[in-house]
Each structure stands twice: as C-alpha cells, then as structure tokens.
Design a protein around this motif. Structure first.
Motif, PDB file in Angstrom:
ATOM      1  N   THR A 220       0.829  -1.211   0.000  1.00 58.54           N
ATOM      2  CA  THR A 220       0.000   0.000   0.000  1.00 58.54           C
ATOM      3  C   THR A 220       0.865   1.264   0.000  1.00 58.54           C
ATOM      4  O   THR A 220       0.339   2.369   0.030  1.00 58.54           O
ATOM      5  CB  THR A 220      -0.927   0.052   1.248  1.00 58.54           C
ATOM      6  OG1 THR A 220      -0.126   0.255   2.417  1.00 58.54           O
ATOM      7  CG2 THR A 220      -1.761  -1.208   1.398  1.00 58.54           C
ATOM      8  N   GLY A 221       2.170   1.077   0.045  1.00 57.36           N
ATOM      9  CA  GLY A 221       3.084   2.224   0.047  1.00 57.36           C
ATOM     10  C   GLY A 221       3.466   2.668   1.450  1.00 57.36           C
ATOM     11  O   GLY A 221       4.192   3.652   1.620  1.00 57.36           O
ATOM     12  N   LEU A 222       3.002   1.940   2.451  1.00 56.61           N
ATOM     13  CA  LEU A 222       3.259   2.326   3.849  1.00 56.61           C
ATOM     14  C   LEU A 222       4.313   1.409   4.462  1.00 56.61           C
ATOM     15  O   LEU A 222       4.762   0.448   3.828  1.00 56.61           O
ATOM     16  CB  LEU A 222       1.948   2.265   4.636  1.00 56.61           C
ATOM     17  CG  LEU A 222       0.848   3.188   4.096  1.00 56.61           C
ATOM     18  CD1 LEU A 222      -0.480   2.913   4.790  1.00 56.61           C
ATOM     19  CD2 LEU A 222       1.242   4.655   4.242  1.00 56.61           C
ATOM     20  N   LYS A 223       4.674   1.696   5.701  1.00 56.84           N
ATOM     21  CA  LYS A 223       5.670   0.900   6.411  1.00 56.84           C
ATOM     22  C   LYS A 223       5.051   0.306   7.672  1.00 56.84           C
ATOM     23  O   LYS A 223       4.061   0.832   8.199  1.00 56.84           O
ATOM     24  CB  LYS A 223       6.886   1.759   6.759  1.00 56.84           C
ATOM     25  CG  LYS A 223       7.645   2.260   5.519  1.00 56.84           C
ATOM     26  CD  LYS A 223       8.849   3.098   5.917  1.00 56.84           C
ATOM     27  CE  LYS A 223       9.541   3.747   4.730  1.00 56.84           C
ATOM     28  NZ  LYS A 223      10.206   2.779   3.842  1.00 56.84           N
ATOM     29  N   LEU A 224       5.658  -0.778   8.152  1.00 56.77           N
ATOM     30  CA  LEU A 224       5.083  -1.504   9.299  1.00 56.77           C
ATOM     31  C   LEU A 224       5.997  -1.392  10.517  1.00 56.77           C
ATOM     32  O   LEU A 224       7.205  -1.589  10.418  1.00 56.77           O
ATOM     33  CB  LEU A 224       4.878  -2.980   8.937  1.00 56.77           C
ATOM     34  CG  LEU A 224       4.189  -3.844   9.998  1.00 56.77           C
ATOM     35  CD1 LEU A 224       2.747  -3.387  10.233  1.00 56.77           C
ATOM     36  CD2 LEU A 224       4.205  -5.316   9.602  1.00 56.77           C
ATOM     37  N   GLY A 225       5.384  -1.118  11.674  1.00 62.33           N
ATOM     38  CA  GLY A 225       6.135  -1.047  12.916  1.00 62.33           C
ATOM     39  C   GLY A 225       5.675  -2.100  13.904  1.00 62.33           C
ATOM     40  O   GLY A 225       4.570  -2.644  13.800  1.00 62.33           O
ATOM     41  N   ILE A 226       6.527  -2.369  14.887  1.00 67.03           N
ATOM     42  CA  ILE A 226       6.204  -3.376  15.902  1.00 67.03           C
ATOM     43  C   ILE A 226       6.677  -2.876  17.261  1.00 67.03           C
ATOM     44  O   ILE A 226       7.265  -1.802  17.368  1.00 67.03           O
ATOM     45  CB  ILE A 226       6.815  -4.740  15.495  1.00 67.03           C
ATOM     46  CG1 ILE A 226       5.945  -5.885  15.970  1.00 67.03           C
ATOM     47  CG2 ILE A 226       8.263  -4.862  15.964  1.00 67.03           C
ATOM     48  CD1 ILE A 226       6.202  -7.175  15.237  1.00 67.03           C
ATOM     49  N   TYR A 227       6.438  -3.674  18.283  1.00 71.07           N
ATOM     50  CA  TYR A 227       6.605  -3.255  19.680  1.00 71.07           C
ATOM     51  C   TYR A 227       7.301  -4.362  20.464  1.00 71.07           C
ATOM     52  O   TYR A 227       7.012  -5.551  20.269  1.00 71.07           O
ATOM     53  CB  TYR A 227       5.214  -3.011  20.250  1.00 71.07           C
ATOM     54  CG  TYR A 227       5.116  -2.868  21.759  1.00 71.07           C
ATOM     55  CD1 TYR A 227       5.055  -1.603  22.352  1.00 71.07           C
ATOM     56  CD2 TYR A 227       5.053  -3.984  22.587  1.00 71.07           C
ATOM     57  CE1 TYR A 227       4.942  -1.471  23.732  1.00 71.07           C
ATOM     58  CE2 TYR A 227       4.952  -3.860  23.962  1.00 71.07           C
ATOM     59  CZ  TYR A 227       4.894  -2.603  24.529  1.00 71.07           C
ATOM     60  OH  TYR A 227       4.775  -2.467  25.883  1.00 71.07           O
ATOM     61  N   SER A 228       8.212  -3.970  21.369  1.00 67.38           N
ATOM     62  CA  SER A 228       8.790  -4.944  22.300  1.00 67.38           C
ATOM     63  C   SER A 228       9.292  -4.211  23.537  1.00 67.38           C
ATOM     64  O   SER A 228       9.084  -3.011  23.691  1.00 67.38           O
ATOM     65  CB  SER A 228       9.923  -5.745  21.646  1.00 67.38           C
ATOM     66  OG  SER A 228      10.313  -6.812  22.507  1.00 67.38           O
ATOM     67  N   SER A 229       9.930  -4.969  24.413  1.00 65.76           N
ATOM     68  CA  SER A 229      10.476  -4.424  25.661  1.00 65.76           C
ATOM     69  C   SER A 229      11.883  -4.955  25.868  1.00 65.76           C
ATOM     70  O   SER A 229      12.172  -6.097  25.517  1.00 65.76           O
ATOM     71  CB  SER A 229       9.605  -4.861  26.844  1.00 65.76           C
ATOM     72  OG  SER A 229      10.242  -4.538  28.074  1.00 65.76           O
ATOM     73  N   PRO A 230      12.766  -4.133  26.481  1.00 64.46           N
ATOM     74  CA  PRO A 230      14.071  -4.666  26.869  1.00 64.46           C
ATOM     75  C   PRO A 230      13.982  -5.623  28.048  1.00 64.46           C
ATOM     76  O   PRO A 230      14.953  -6.301  28.372  1.00 64.46           O
ATOM     77  CB  PRO A 230      14.870  -3.417  27.244  1.00 64.46           C
ATOM     78  CG  PRO A 230      13.866  -2.359  27.548  1.00 64.46           C
ATOM     79  CD  PRO A 230      12.625  -2.694  26.775  1.00 64.46           C
ATOM     80  N   GLY A 231      12.834  -5.708  28.685  1.00 61.65           N
ATOM     81  CA  GLY A 231      12.644  -6.626  29.804  1.00 61.65           C
ATOM     82  C   GLY A 231      12.162  -7.982  29.320  1.00 61.65           C
ATOM     83  O   GLY A 231      11.879  -8.181  28.140  1.00 61.65           O
TER      84      GLY A 231
END
Ligand code: GLA
Length: 498
Positions: A220-231
């Motif tokens: 779609t021309g967009l970018k994908l992000g994700i989530y995490s923790s250093p813990g």
C-alpha cells in the motif's frame, strides 16, 4: 477483554497493599492465576495475601512494574472484595484449596479465574545480564522529520490483529492520510506468543504471518512497525526481548519491520535508572546491525532525562511522559508541559509526548484541534491512535490538515516554546525553515477568550507580509500593531506568519 484507557501500564509487577482490611479467611499465601487469552497466550497474575490478627494484607503482581494501592476493601459473606485504581475489581473466595477469582473491568469485560497455590520464587525476574559498556551509537539517518503514522494501542489495545492492521493501512490510504504524509502502521503490545525452540520470537494467533502482513502494508506504500520491551515481559505481560535483542532485531528485519517501539516495562525489575542508556543502546546497536532500516522509538516515560542521551543510543524518538488518556486533562497536562524540552528536538531525534487521541471520542472537536496543533508545534511524532477504518469526516479533517502538518514536519526541526500566558491563553511560537514563524494561541479556559500579540512581541520589526490561519485555511489581513482575535474554549488559533 478490553483494557481501559487508564490501564495502559498493564504489565509487570503491581503491588497492592491491603492494609486494615477485614479478615476474609483462607486467603493466606501466594496464588497464581493463568489467564488464557483466546489467541493462544497465557498471562500470569499473582495474588499474595497475609492474614494477621483479623486483618488481610496483600498484593497483586499482575504483569506491571507499577505499585498501586488498592481502595475500598470489604467482605461480602465468604468473598473478599477489593479494587485497584486502574479499574480492576476483584471478588475472591477460597474454593477447595484454590481461590475463585472474578475480575471485572471498569472499561468493560469480566474474567472468572481459578487461582492455584504458588510460590514467591515463581515471581522472580530472570538473572541480570550485564548491559554493554556505553558508547555513542551513530545516527541511523532516519526520521529527519517527526515520524507520522498510526499505532494500535490507544484505540484497539489487546484487540489489534492482522485484519485491524490491514484495515488501518487501507484506511490510511483511502482517507488521504498517506497523501498528507503518514507512513507508519505500528502494531503495539499483545502481538507476541513466545519463543520457538531456537529462541526466535513468534507472533500469536492474531498474526498468522507477520512477513505476509508486512508485504501487504508495503504494497500500500506504507511501512510496518512493531513493539517490544528490553525486559523479559512487555507492559501487557507478553514476551519481551530480554537476552534476545540481536535475534529479535534480525527477526524484525526478516519480516520487513520498519519501526520498533521499545517499552521499558519489566526491565525495571532487573535494571536501575543508571542502566537505561546501556540497555537501550543494546537494541539500538542490534537494529543497526540488522541489515534493515528500522526507526527506533524509546518508550520509558521520560525517565533519567532520556532527551539527553536518547540520540546516543541510536534513538529517533523518546517518550517524555507517562501514558496519555483520551481526555482534556491528560492531554493538556502533557502537552503544555513540554516547553523545556525544546532544545533536545531536531532532525533524526524527537521528543515524544505520546500518541494522538484525536477521534477516540473523549474530547471535543476544539480539544482535538488543540491536541493536534500543540503536538505539531512541539515537532512531536504524529501517531494517530484512533480507528482509521471507521473515523468521521471531522476526525479525518483534523488528522489531514496539511497546513498544520507542514508545521509539524518543518525541515528546521525546531520545537515551539511558550512566549506568553495571558489568563490561560498561552502563546507558543516555532521558527520555520522559510524564515517564518508558526504562532499558536491555545485557550486553556473552558470559555471563549480574546487573545492577541504584537508583532514586536514576536520579534518582528514590521507587520508580516503574509499571515495564514491554519485552521480557517485563509489569509488574515495584517494589522499595523499585531494580531488580535478570539479563541474558543479549550480551542486554538494557529497562524503562520512570514
Ligand atoms: C505502556 C506504553 C503504552 C503501550 C502499553 C502497552 O503503557 O507506555 O504506550 O505501549 O505499554 O502495554
């Protein structure tokens, strides 16, 4: 169940001090609740009770790193009732060697669980891994202007899944947001399942194929992000990156992930504030070694003056505050207290006063215009946090106001400062790359107020050649002395002068 808005910090270690509570009977000890999610994840919550001389003292250890005192403890026959300020209401009863636990959530939803006998040692975090020696990580070259996009948390929380993400990408394009500059579609917490035999992070059943999802978003021309923790655990109690930083960075790169929000959460059980920089550096280095360009978003609520070292760990943005809620008080308390951080923002590294609530329903249109204008004056990341798929035309018009967005995205990258506060009408100014100035009049009063400013107070020797009203989408005839007008209650007038 849906996490209530004020329950954003749902994750690691939530102590509940239960003092002076009438005796419930049979609660003494440590108890474990396994909360089975319908998408193949089990989260653990612990209840710890000490009964002593007719009193019950206790604590709940429910995936969070916050300590919260409980209120309103009472007994009802065999049941002990208490609540925590986030709006979790417990009803607990001894039940044949276990506890029968009903939790109702103020934001909606109810869980009926069995708590089984457990031990204190189960609750201990894994052993500390020494963080790396501190170095200056080079700039990754990304985020020359504040990142713009969407994040799942504020509206969807645990309900984010593959379909929600695809719909957000589709809506970002069809609504005109993509054309207005929005790029990132970011999955927040609750996507994680655990690790496979090789230690690779695996998504849960809500995300059957992360690579295919990234391919779709990219198409779609967009970018994908994700989530995490250093813990070891995220704020929601899901699998974090502790001890797997490089492996996770490689996994994200392999999936085609373009943005990582990295949330302190349970790392606070292992590391102290003095370790923050080194711990974030570990992932900053890992991302840069992953072979894929990944924006690095630090989420640790402003601890340890993150703005002074955020760029040195390869960070592109860093949270400056705790979690925003969808109401005027929360938004205005955060937004109007950012001025002192202006010196720390610039191309590639931005202060992040948290994601947008525009369109989530808890504020008026004027309040949302203030929210969007203020964030743009602050050169803040513009991360929409609403349901893009179902948004109203009014919400879309706020989120796609290109004249306001142009201020946010101004190439100079200078953040606004407050130059005056006249009876609750605050005047903020921001220098722009074309030599002009963005000027915003924010009315923190509930009633409409007159406001104005002289050209000399703006540092201008003569009336500006052009004045543009960025919400009225019209030119303003210059007056010899200055600008004057009225500002709606909790509203804004935003000008661009040149
Ligand atoms: C923390 C963060 C939020 C969100 C939640 C997810 O509270 O500050 O923005 O990511 O965790 O659990």
């Amino acid at each position: 169940m849906r996490f209530p808005t004020h329950l954003r910090r749902i994750a690691l270690l939530l102590f509940i001090s239960v003092a002076g509570v009438a005796r419930g009977g049979g609660l003494d000890g440590v108890w474990r609740i396994e909360m089975r999610k319908p998408f193949g994840v089990t989260l653990r919550t612990y209840l710890i009770f000490h009964e002593d001389a007719g009193q019950v003292r206790g604590m709940v250890f429910a995936n969070s790193s916050s300590k919260v005192a409980i209120a309103d403890v009472r007994t009802d026959g065999p049941d002990t009732l208490f609540q925590i300020p986030w709006g979790w209401n417990f009803r607990v009863r001894p039940d044949g060697g276990n506890l029968h636990v009903v939790i109702t959530y103020d934001g909606g939803g109810r869980d009926e669980e069995t708590a089984v006998p457990a031990s204190e040692s189960e609750m201990q975090p894994p052993p500390r891994i020494a963080p790396p020696a501190v170095v200056d990580v080079p700039d990754n070259g990304l985020a020359r202007t504040p990142p713009m996009g969407w994040n799942s948390w504020n509206h969807f929380a645990e309900r984010v899944d593959d379909r929600v993400v695809r719909e957000a990408a589709d809506a970002m394009v069809s609504s005109g947001m993509a054309a207005a500059g929005y790029v990132y579609i970011n999955i927040d917490d609750t996507w994680e399942a655990g690790r496979d035999a090789q230690g690779n992070i695996v998504a849960n059943q809500k995300f059957p194929d992360m690579r295919a999802l990234a391919d779709y978003v990219h198409s779609t021309g967009l970018k994908l992000g994700i989530y995490s923790s250093p813990g070891p655990l995220t704020c929601g109690g899901y699998e974090g990156s502790y001890g797997h930083e490089e492996q996770d960075a490689r996994t994200y790169a392999g999936w085609g992930i373009d943005y990582l929000k990295y949330d302190w959460c349970s790392a606070g059980r292992i590391y102290g504030n003095a370790d923050l920089r080194a711990v974030y550096q570990k992932m900053g280095v890992a991302l840069q070694g992953s072979g894929h360009a990944i924006v690095f978003s630090l989420c640790q609520y402003g601890m340890n003056d993150v703005w002074t070292w955020g760029p040195k760990v390869g960070g592109n943005l860093w949270r400056t505050t705790g979690d925003i809620s969808d109401n005027w008080k929360s938004m205005s308390n955060i937004g109007f207290n950012q001025g002192h951080l202006a010196p720390y923002a610039g191309p590639g590294h931005w202060n992040d006063p948290d994601m947008l609530e525009v369109g989530n329903g808890g504020m008026t249109p004027d309040e949302y215009r203030t929210h969007f204008s203020l964030w743009s004056m602050l050169a803040a990341p513009l991360m929409a946090g609403n349901d893009l798929h179902g948004m109203s035309a009014g919400t879309r018009d706020i989120l796609t106001n290109r004249e306001v967005i142009a201020v946010d995205q101004d190439a100079l990258g200078r953040e606004a400062v407050r130059i005056a506060d006249n009876g609750g009408v605050e005047i903020w100014t921001r220098p722009l790359a074309d030599g002009g100035l963005a000027v915003a009049f924010f009315n923190r009063n509930a009633e409409e107020m007159p406001s104005g400013v002289s050209w000399s107070a703006l540092g201008l020797g003569a009336p500006p050649a052009a004045i543009r009203d960025l919400w009225g989408h019209a030119g303003v005839a210059p007056d010899a002395a200055g600008y004057s007008g009225t500002v709606p209650g909790h509203g804004v007038v935003m000008l661009r002068v040149r």
